[in-house]
Design a protein around this motif. Structure first.
Motif, PDB file in Angstrom:
ATOM      1  N   ASP A 154       0.543  -1.384  -0.033  1.00 60.25           N
ATOM      2  CA  ASP A 154      -0.154   0.104  -0.229  1.00 60.25           C
ATOM      3  C   ASP A 154       0.754   1.062  -0.294  1.00 60.25           C
ATOM      4  N   ALA A 155       2.668   1.067   0.671  1.00 57.04           N
ATOM      5  CA  ALA A 155       3.201   2.450   0.200  1.00 57.04           C
ATOM      6  C   ALA A 155       3.734   2.565  -1.117  1.00 57.04           C
ATOM      7  N   GLY A 156       3.608   1.183  -1.286  1.00 57.61           N
ATOM      8  CA  GLY A 156       4.179   1.821  -3.349  1.00 57.61           C
ATOM      9  C   GLY A 156       5.372   1.037  -3.048  1.00 57.61           C
ATOM     10  N   LEU A 157       5.933   1.137  -4.709  1.00 54.38           N
ATOM     11  CA  LEU A 157       7.611   0.266  -4.491  1.00 54.38           C
ATOM     12  C   LEU A 157       8.541   0.189  -3.778  1.00 54.38           C
ATOM     13  N   HIS A 158       9.221  -0.670  -3.369  1.00 51.87           N
ATOM     14  CA  HIS A 158      10.144  -1.638  -2.629  1.00 51.87           C
ATOM     15  C   HIS A 158      10.854  -2.013  -3.279  1.00 51.87           C
ATOM     16  N   PHE A 159      12.558  -1.203  -3.375  1.00 48.07           N
ATOM     17  CA  PHE A 159      13.706  -1.999  -3.968  1.00 48.07           C
ATOM     18  C   PHE A 159      14.747  -2.120  -2.990  1.00 48.07           C
ATOM     19  N   SER A 160      15.587  -3.623  -3.409  1.00 41.94           N
ATOM     20  CA  SER A 160      16.392  -3.749  -2.818  1.00 41.94           C
ATOM     21  C   SER A 160      17.342  -5.014  -3.977  1.00 41.94           C
ATOM     22  N   MET A 161      18.504  -4.713  -3.538  1.00 46.17           N
ATOM     23  CA  MET A 161      19.083  -5.631  -3.650  1.00 46.17           C
ATOM     24  C   MET A 161      20.115  -6.719  -2.880  1.00 46.17           C
ATOM     25  N   THR A 162      19.614  -6.709  -2.094  1.00 47.44           N
ATOM     26  CA  THR A 162      20.390  -7.604  -0.690  1.00 47.44           C
ATOM     27  C   THR A 162      19.671  -9.036  -0.715  1.00 47.44           C
ATOM     28  N   ASP A 163      17.809  -8.837  -0.423  1.00 46.75           N
ATOM     29  CA  ASP A 163      17.519  -9.870  -0.924  1.00 46.75           C
ATOM     30  C   ASP A 163      15.863  -9.600   0.118  1.00 46.75           C
ATOM     31  N   SER A 164      14.917 -10.539  -0.590  1.00 41.32           N
ATOM     32  CA  SER A 164      13.569  -9.914  -0.354  1.00 41.32           C
ATOM     33  C   SER A 164      13.463  -9.759   1.521  1.00 41.32           C
ATOM     34  N   SER A 165      13.828  -9.736   2.158  1.00 39.43           N
ATOM     35  CA  SER A 165      13.410  -9.911   3.507  1.00 39.43           C
ATOM     36  C   SER A 165      13.652  -7.975   3.621  1.00 39.43           C
ATOM     37  N   SER A 166      15.005  -8.114   3.292  1.00 43.51           N
ATOM     38  CA  SER A 166      14.947  -6.206   3.409  1.00 43.51           C
ATOM     39  C   SER A 166      14.523  -5.321   2.257  1.00 43.51           C
ATOM     40  N   LEU A 167      13.064  -5.788   1.692  1.00 46.48           N
ATOM     41  CA  LEU A 167      12.955  -4.823   1.559  1.00 46.48           C
ATOM     42  C   LEU A 167      11.624  -4.261   2.061  1.00 46.48           C
ATOM     43  N   GLY A 168      11.318  -5.030   3.231  1.00 47.65           N
ATOM     44  CA  GLY A 168      11.015  -3.804   4.564  1.00 47.65           C
ATOM     45  C   GLY A 168       8.882  -3.321   3.818  1.00 47.65           C
ATOM     46  N   MET A 169       8.201  -3.851   3.335  1.00 49.14           N
ATOM     47  CA  MET A 169       7.020  -4.507   3.516  1.00 49.14           C
ATOM     48  C   MET A 169       6.421  -4.694   4.078  1.00 49.14           C
ATOM     49  N   THR A 170       4.656  -4.254   4.143  1.00 49.66           N
ATOM     50  CA  THR A 170       4.150  -4.888   5.279  1.00 49.66           C
ATOM     51  C   THR A 170       2.853  -5.077   4.423  1.00 49.66           C
ATOM     52  N   GLN A 171       2.672  -6.816   4.568  1.00 46.85           N
ATOM     53  CA  GLN A 171       1.220  -7.490   3.259  1.00 46.85           C
ATOM     54  C   GLN A 171       1.581  -7.717   2.043  1.00 46.85           C
ATOM     55  N   GLY A 172       2.609  -7.070   1.832  1.00 47.94           N
ATOM     56  CA  GLY A 172       2.711  -6.331   0.057  1.00 47.94           C
ATOM     57  C   GLY A 172       3.094  -7.999  -0.544  1.00 47.94           C
ATOM     58  N   THR A 173       3.166  -7.961  -1.623  1.00 48.73           N
ATOM     59  CA  THR A 173       4.042  -9.023  -2.808  1.00 48.73           C
ATOM     60  C   THR A 173       5.555  -8.356  -3.618  1.00 48.73           C
TER      61      THR A 173
END
Length: 365
Positions: free
Chosen positions: A155-174
């Motif tokens: 709901d907050a928008g796009l999240h991007f990382s080049m480390t791993d998926s856990s570092s995206l910091g999403m809340t109930q995202g996809t």
């Protein structure tokens, strides 16, 4: 007024569109009658994607005369961009498949075109083997970069990382792109009708560019670079134009390809994919657009047709490729083609002579 009386380029254009439309009608009818198997039906969208890729690459290899080995890189840019755009639009509540595909294809084409333009600025100053090596390196760089991309949306928008998926910091995202695992959970919205539409758009763009003033300048640079420069043609500009348009069209084809599967990985868009597309162009004929359409469709469906003889499938596929390359250079084949050309050429000449004689008789009367 028959098709024989038309200009060669008009005749070739009509034949190209006729092949695409006729293929769509025949396949639709056969599919409705149940004559197409499920495995072959699943190949219809990839066939359209490969046809679009072959036609777009022909703009660079055949029309512009440059050897590009990184076309799969632009395809992957469009594919993964389309997945992200489709995921964002779906998150916004848009569930119309046509709107999702159109939005993804347009953005994917634009992003791939921009990347192609930026890459082409330094690359289009090179020629021959150097250009091939740099475009090959670009394709591998893109593949390795995508292996390290982690993109998600909430709901907050796009999240991007080049480390791993856990570092995206999403809340109930996809998670849309999960590094080496690629794009997962893709909505399969590509259809054969959308694929044919994209093929027609690709063919229209390439043919209109070829027959325009810019297209003639591109072919002039291909035929004789020094002569083109001597009359004031900016060779880098027109080569870059062809490269950018081909990149954008490859991006749109990548979206069509990606939206046909539930999962795609960066490893699918490697050097072998670029070589496969190049094979379609070479076998179809350099600068021959309808030849690219036929060769891409035929060589994509051939392994599936040969699947019942699984042990010898790829052997026969290789033999067909060799024959297609060797047969046109055999003297007996060349004599047969020349005889056919003379026969039809004589018929046209006789018609023209008869027309002139008739007009002369009317004038004398």
């Amino acid at each position: 007024m028959g098709i024989k009386t038309l200009k060669p380029q008009t005749r070739s254009t009509i034949i190209t569109y006729a092949i695409v439309i006729a293929a769509f009608l025949v396949v639709t009818v056969l599919d409705g009658l149940g004559f197409i198997s499920n495995s072959l039906s699943g190949q219809l969208v990839p066939i359209c994607a490969y046809v679009s890729l072959a036609v777009s690459l022909n703009l660079v290899v055949g029309v512009s005369g440059e050897l590009s080995l990184g076309h799969a890189g632009f395809m992957s840019v469009g594919a993964f961009t389309g997945v992200v755009v489709a995921g964002c639009l779906a998150r916004m509540g848009i569930d119309n498949e046509l709107m999702l595909f159109a939005g993804s294809a347009v953005v994917g084409a634009i992003v791939a075109g921009i990347i192609g333009f930026l890459v082409g600025i330094p690359v289009m100053r090179l020629r021959g083997d150097y250009l091939a090596i740099v475009t090959l390196a670009f394709g591998e760089i893109i593949k390795n970069l995508l292996n390290n991309f982690y993109i998600g949306v909430d709901d907050a928008g796009l999240h991007f990382s080049m480390t791993d998926s856990s570092s995206l910091g999403m809340t109930q995202g996809t998670i849309l792109i999960n590094g080496p695992k690629g794009a997962v959970g893709i909505d399969k919205i590509s259809t054969f009708a959308l694929g044919i539409l994209l093929v027609l758009i690709t063919v229209a763009v390439v043919l209109n560019l070829m027959h325009s003033r810019d297209g003639r300048a591109i072919m002039a640079v291909r035929d004789n670079r020094i002569a083109a420069e001597s009359v004031g043609i900016n060779t880098t500009k027109y080569r870059l134009m062809a490269f950018t348009v081909a990149s954008a069209l490859a991006g749109a084809a990548g979206v069509l390809y990606a939206m046909n599967y539930s999962t795609i990985t960066p490893s699918q868009f490697d050097f072998n994919q670029s070589i496969l597309i190049l094979v379609y162009v070479v076998l179809g004929g350099m600068g021959n657009i309808w030849g690219s359409v036929v060769s891409a469709a035929f060589l994509t469906v051939l392994p599936e047709v040969l699947r019942p003889i699984n042990q010898y499938r790829m052997l026969l596929y290789a033999i067909v490729l060799i024959l297609v390359m060797v047969v046109p250079h055999l003297k007996i084949y060349q004599r047969a083609v020349e005889a056919l050309r003379r026969r039809f050429g004589r018929g046209e000449a006789d018609d023209a002579t008869e027309s002139v004689a008739t007009e002369g008789g009317k004038a004398d009367a």
